[in-house]
Structure formats: C-alpha cells, structure tokens
Design an enzyme around this catalytic site. Sequence first.
Site, PDB file in Angstrom:
ATOM      1  N   GLU A   1       7.610   6.405   9.119  1.00  0.00           N
ATOM      2  CA  GLU A   1       7.143   5.242   8.098  1.00  0.00           C
ATOM      3  C   GLU A   1       5.752   4.189   9.259  1.00  0.00           C
ATOM      4  O   GLU A   1       4.738   4.735   8.608  1.00  0.00           O
ATOM      5  CB  GLU A   1       7.620   4.134   7.583  1.00  0.00           C
ATOM      6  CG  GLU A   1       6.802   2.969   6.864  1.00  0.00           C
ATOM      7  CD  GLU A   1       6.273   3.604   5.553  1.00  0.00           C
ATOM      8  OE1 GLU A   1       4.924   2.876   5.683  1.00  0.00           O
ATOM      9  OE2 GLU A   1       5.489   5.107   5.443  1.00  0.00           O
TER      10      GLU A   1
ATOM     11  N   HIS B   1       2.986   6.371  10.390  1.00  0.00           N
ATOM     12  CA  HIS B   1       2.203   6.452   9.562  1.00  0.00           C
ATOM     13  C   HIS B   1       1.434   5.819   9.649  1.00  0.00           C
ATOM     14  O   HIS B   1       0.265   5.974   9.530  1.00  0.00           O
ATOM     15  CB  HIS B   1       2.837   6.809   8.324  1.00  0.00           C
ATOM     16  CG  HIS B   1       1.763   7.208   7.193  1.00  0.00           C
ATOM     17  ND1 HIS B   1       0.912   7.902   6.819  1.00  0.00           N
ATOM     18  CD2 HIS B   1       1.468   6.188   6.338  1.00  0.00           C
ATOM     19  CE1 HIS B   1      -0.036   8.029   5.201  1.00  0.00           C
ATOM     20  NE2 HIS B   1       0.811   7.054   4.877  1.00  0.00           N
TER      21      HIS B   1
ATOM     22  N   HIS C   1      -3.548   6.458  -3.511  1.00  0.00           N
ATOM     23  CA  HIS C   1      -3.750   6.189  -2.231  1.00  0.00           C
ATOM     24  C   HIS C   1      -3.816   7.602  -1.673  1.00  0.00           C
ATOM     25  O   HIS C   1      -4.549   7.771  -0.435  1.00  0.00           O
ATOM     26  CB  HIS C   1      -2.150   5.511  -1.340  1.00  0.00           C
ATOM     27  CG  HIS C   1      -2.478   5.603  -0.285  1.00  0.00           C
ATOM     28  ND1 HIS C   1      -2.704   4.580   0.361  1.00  0.00           N
ATOM     29  CD2 HIS C   1      -0.973   6.198   1.073  1.00  0.00           C
ATOM     30  CE1 HIS C   1      -2.281   4.863   1.916  1.00  0.00           C
ATOM     31  NE2 HIS C   1      -0.970   5.575   1.836  1.00  0.00           N
TER      32      HIS C   1
END
Length: 387
Positions: free
Chosen positions: A102, A105, A171
């Site tokens: 995460e 990213h 998103h």
Amino acid sequence: MHAATLPQMAITALLVALLPLSIVWTSSDTSKYRKLVWVCVFLTFDLIVFGAFTRLTDSGLGCPDWPGCYGTANPFLAHEQIQAAEALLPSGPVTVAKAWIEMIHRYLAMTIGVLIVAMVVQSWRHWLRDRSRAEYAPWLPTALLAFVCLQGAFGAWTVTLKLQPVIVTTHLLLGMGLLALLTWYGGRQDQLIAPVRTVTGSPPAMRNIRLLAALSGALLLVQLALGGWVSTNYATLACTDFPLCGGKLVPEMDVEHGFTLWRELGKTAAGHYLPFAALTAIHWVHRNFAFVVALVAGYTAFRAWGHTALHKTARAIAVVLAAQLCTGVATIFLNYPLAIAVLHNAGAALLVLLLTMLNYRAKFQFEIAQKAAASAVFPQATAARHH
C-alpha cells in the site's frame, strides 16, 4: 499523525522522483520537456498496474489511515502496530507485506505528483518568457495538476471509507483518465516538436475513423467502470463457467442491488448482506459488454489499419483486444490467478493509452487532410477565375 510524518513523506517522494528526473535530464531527446511528459505517461501506466496489484492482493487497507501508515511515514516506523493488528486478525487486511504494498503505491502516486508539478513549473516558466512556443502552453499541465490532486483525494477516501465500491471504482477511472490526458498531451508534444505532415487519407475517411475512435473510447470508459465495479465488489468468480454463467445463458440476477452505487462493500443500501445474484449481475453485465467493446474497437482498428500514420496503433489495439479477451476468460477458468488478473488490468490501461493515441492521430490526420484538400481546390479556383 506525528508532526514529522508529512515532511518525511514529502522528502521521500522528492528523493524517489529524482530518479525519473535524472533520466529526463540526461536524455539525448531534443526536448527534455517532451521526455518528461512521456516519463509521466510510463509511470502513470505503472501506477495503474501496481494499483491493480494492490487491490487484488487486498492491500488497500494495509495501512488503515492516510496519508501515512499508523501515523508514520513508512511501515518500518509502524512495525509494532502492524504486527499487533496482524496478531489480532491473521487473515485480515493488515499485514507487514500488505502495508508495504500500500505504501509503495502511495509513494509512486506522490512521485507522479512531483513530476507533474515539475511539468507545470517548466511550462509556466517557458510560456512567460516566450508565448510563441505552443509546446509550453501551461493550461493542460495546470489542469493535470488539479486532476492529480482530485485523484489523491479519492485515494484518501478509498482508505477512510473502507474500500466503498463506488469510491474505489471512481479512483480507478480517474487513474485511467489521468493516463489518457497525459497520453494526449504526449501526442501533442510529439507533433509540435517533430511535426508529421504526410496525408494518409481523405477528409471523409479520417472523419469516419475519428468518429469510430471516439465511440470506441466512450464504450471503453463504460467497460472500465463495469470492470472496476466487478473488481471492487469481488464479483470476478460470480460466474465460474464460460460462455454460460451458472450453466445458463441468462442466469438469475439481482440488477437492482448489484448496481446500487452508494453502499458499503458487501452490503445493500439498507445494510443487509449483498445477495449472490447481485454479484452475478455485476459479472454478467461486464462480461457481455466486453463483446460490444471488442467488436467496435476491433472494427475501428480494421478501418485505421490501411493508413500509414495509424497502422501501428491500429495493429497494437487489435493485439491487445485479443489478449484482453484471453486473459478475461483465463481469469474465470483458472480460478482468478493473481498474475493473470493483474495482466487483465494492465491490458485495460494499455487500451486506454492506445485508443487515446488513435483518437489524437486521427484528429490530426483529419485536420491536415482538410488543409491538403483546401490547398488543392484553391489553385484550381484561382486558375478558373483568371481564365
């Protein structure tokens, strides 16, 4: 959040951005600015693919706060909290590995933000010096900066609203939109720096290809939304056979609950558990709309194939369409393997890039075909008047 977290994250993003910036600076490209745009395109494509990997490995809540990880700049500093969360729920969304996925990213997204800021600064600096340089017109880079800020906001809401499907899907769509805008801008830079004036078709032929390319892009946008809805609702294996679904051509489906947008993950708008028939509806609609996109985009590629300026892009679209259908079917038959699922998402991003390129090139070819036709008619009209 610790007071030092945001400065630490900003410094980290700047340090990571030094690598692509050094590639641009040391490039032999005659236009460093054009190189910067295409580096942004490349990294945005990578970000979309890595975002798919983040989603498919259930790492979206690997750090359940934003922008940091348990109030810190990286999982190293939050190791204790992550291990405690993992001990409470070993199969849950918070593990050390998922936290790193995460945060990588997020840092990749921040790096692209830094590069777009660099693009905006460069465009305004050159534009204020010399407004005749069309390649430095700052309006689109400034719009890109606003767009990437909006994308960041949806990234934050993805976490804070606990993977609400409509937020995660938006998103994804904004990420694809950013890729399309950057690709369009890259095509414009190519044409301004190294203009191609070869006419490869008549105005009517180019107009038709342009309309087909625009239609293909619009249909792809719908399919991306449907695909994102499948992924964010975990409906990939709602149908485990093909071409039938549950042994039926048209299975039992709950379209109403399946396509209610504002609801929690796995729940109906009323807060009840989402019925399996709703997941079936989500999967079935995406699967069948894929054939519509393939037919229209395939026909568009066929029509563009014979034109020199469009041939390579048309051929690439045909290849990626075939690969997309194969990875989509393989995902079902091979029980959703991670690598193929990521490839399927990468193929969708590649189609966005290629169809954007085709749209830009068809638009430009239409314009120069019109100019060529006008210049051919004008001398004849002048000669007739003199006669």
